[in-house]
Scaffold this active site. Structure first.
Site, PDB file in Angstrom:
ATOM      1  N   GLY A  56       7.848  17.391  16.499  1.00 49.80           N
ATOM      2  CA  GLY A  56       8.819  16.305  16.631  1.00 49.80           C
ATOM      3  C   GLY A  56       8.542  15.527  17.898  1.00 49.80           C
ATOM      4  O   GLY A  56       8.717  16.045  19.000  1.00 49.80           O
ATOM      5  N   LYS A  81      28.573  20.990  20.124  1.00 52.96           N
ATOM      6  CA  LYS A  81      27.603  19.893  20.146  1.00 52.96           C
ATOM      7  C   LYS A  81      27.828  18.977  18.945  1.00 52.96           C
ATOM      8  O   LYS A  81      27.708  17.757  19.044  1.00 52.96           O
ATOM      9  CB  LYS A  81      26.166  20.465  20.140  1.00 52.96           C
ATOM     10  CG  LYS A  81      25.047  19.429  20.098  1.00 52.96           C
ATOM     11  CD  LYS A  81      24.879  18.675  21.397  1.00 52.96           C
ATOM     12  CE  LYS A  81      24.085  17.382  21.317  1.00 52.96           C
ATOM     13  NZ  LYS A  81      22.685  17.448  21.074  1.00 52.96           N
ATOM     14  N   ASN A 124      28.085   9.417  18.957  1.00 58.50           N
ATOM     15  CA  ASN A 124      26.998   8.659  18.337  1.00 58.50           C
ATOM     16  C   ASN A 124      27.441   7.526  17.410  1.00 58.50           C
ATOM     17  O   ASN A 124      26.936   6.407  17.532  1.00 58.50           O
ATOM     18  CB  ASN A 124      26.041   9.612  17.603  1.00 58.50           C
ATOM     19  CG  ASN A 124      25.381  10.608  18.545  1.00 58.50           C
ATOM     20  OD1 ASN A 124      25.903  10.896  19.621  1.00 58.50           O
ATOM     21  ND2 ASN A 124      24.247  11.158  18.156  1.00 58.50           N
TER      22      ASN A 124
HETATM   23  O1  KPL Z   1      22.834  14.338  21.623  1.00 58.12           O
HETATM   24  C1  KPL Z   1      22.964  13.192  21.978  1.00 58.12           C
HETATM   25  C2  KPL Z   1      22.363  12.160  21.092  1.00 58.12           C
HETATM   26  O2  KPL Z   1      22.175  11.013  21.477  1.00 58.12           O
HETATM   27  O3  KPL Z   1      22.070  12.527  19.945  1.00 58.12           O
HETATM   28  C3  KPL Z   1      23.773  12.866  23.221  1.00 58.12           C
HETATM   29  C4  KPL Z   1      24.042  14.161  23.998  1.00 58.12           C
HETATM   30  C5  KPL Z   1      25.074  12.240  22.798  1.00 58.12           C
HETATM   31  C6  KPL Z   1      23.065  12.016  24.207  1.00 58.12           C
HETATM   32  O4  KPL Z   1      22.936  10.696  23.833  1.00 58.12           O
END
Ligand code: KPL
Length: 291
Positions: A7, A174, A182
């Site tokens: 990746g 998370k 996002n």
């Molecule tokens: O995991 C992230 C992402 O952009 O996917 C964060 C932690 C929100 C950082 O931008």
């Protein structure tokens, strides 16, 4: 022991460079077998990597920072190519699959991070320093000893790394961060930090409430207030970052929305407890992305 990074998105590139900086041997696996080497830059310095394809001939630590929608196919490819004994698989992806415990191989590890990074052509920009957690992917293996060599290498490369026997819980947290941050960066077309000036807080509380219900239904205890506070903290820490979803939409790639708010909406519906706020964001981002 050599490392193979799979990746070449922001996080994979960041980890490859930082592992190489600590002196370990790192190769990259590309989707195509060509070219034989690849360069990526960070902070005006260029790093060169040999490329390698499967099957592997010597024991290897694999760090796969891939998209949720690539996980099933990647694991099938890995299974077919039979990893050399003593190899390790570390997986990192945003979101959750509906059938996760069925597809994850025994002995795999999850690496969960709040570091923020994005790619700009051949460069990777480490736009926000966070922390990371490592733990066994299979719930039954959760309390097994931590793999010392892998843990030390990843911690040296990109500190701070915490060992987490409860990585499952971390992944739900998370998931919440990604669901609460996002999609809004896509809707408002902005860096994470600009969300502090958009009116998203009420919506984040509503999303957190729906997610806490679903997590509880899956045996994971989370608190609404904690999730919203953590999301605000990640927004501050990664204020200069473009979220992965923003970058995916910008570059016309599929997003992970089906595995983030889509996952919460689907699973909640199946459990007989609809999650209308996740459902609405899921559909909004689908409309805004080409896919
Ligand atoms: O995991 C992230 C992402 O952009 O996917 C964060 C932690 C929100 C950082 O931008």
């Amino acid at each position: 022991m050599q490392w193979l990074v799979i990746g070449q998105g922001a996080i994979g590139s960041l980890m490859a460079i930082n592992l190489q900086r600590t002196g370990v041997k790192v190769a990259l696996k590309l989707r195509q077998p060509q070219p034989e080497s690849v360069t990526i830059s960070l902070d005006q310095q260029t790093y060169s990597f040999a490329t390698q394809s499967l099957p592997l001939t010597e024991p290897t630590h694999i760090f796969a920072a891939i998209k949720a929608y690539q996980v099933t196919e990647f694991l099938a490819e890995l299974k077919q190519s039979l990893l050399p004994i003593n190899s390790t698989l570390v997986l990192s992806y945003n979101g959750m699959l509906d059938n996760e415990q069925e597809v994850l191989p025994a002995g795999a590890l999850h690496w969960v991070t709040t570091h923020g990074a994005y790619r700009d052509g051949a460069a990777v920009i480490h736009a926000g320093h966070g922390e990371s957690w490592l733990g066994w992917a299979q719930v039954e293996q959760a309390s097994s000893r931590r793999p010392a060599e892998v843990f030390t290498a990843l911690n040296n490369a990109l500190p701070l790394l915490n060992w987490s026997p409860a990585i499952h819980q971390r992944r739900w947290q998370k998931l919440a961060m990604n669901c609460l941050i996002n999609p809004f960066t896509v809707i408002h077309q902005c860096r994470n930090g600009e969300l502090l000036h958009q009116q998203v807080l009420d919506e984040q509380y509503a999303l957190a409430e729906e997610l806490v219900w679903l997590a509880h239904h899956h045996g994971v205890l989370l608190q609404v207030e904690d999730l919203v506070q953590q999301a605000q903290q990640v927004i501050h820490q990664t204020a200069n970052n473009y979220s992965s979803m923003y970058m995916d939409v910008k570059h016309g790639r599929p997003t992970e929305i089906d595995y983030l708010n889509g996952f919460v909406a689907r699973q909640s519906m199946q459990a007989g407890h609809p999650a209308p706020h996740h459902q609405a964001l899921w559909h909004r981002v689908r409309e805004l992305s080409l896919y």
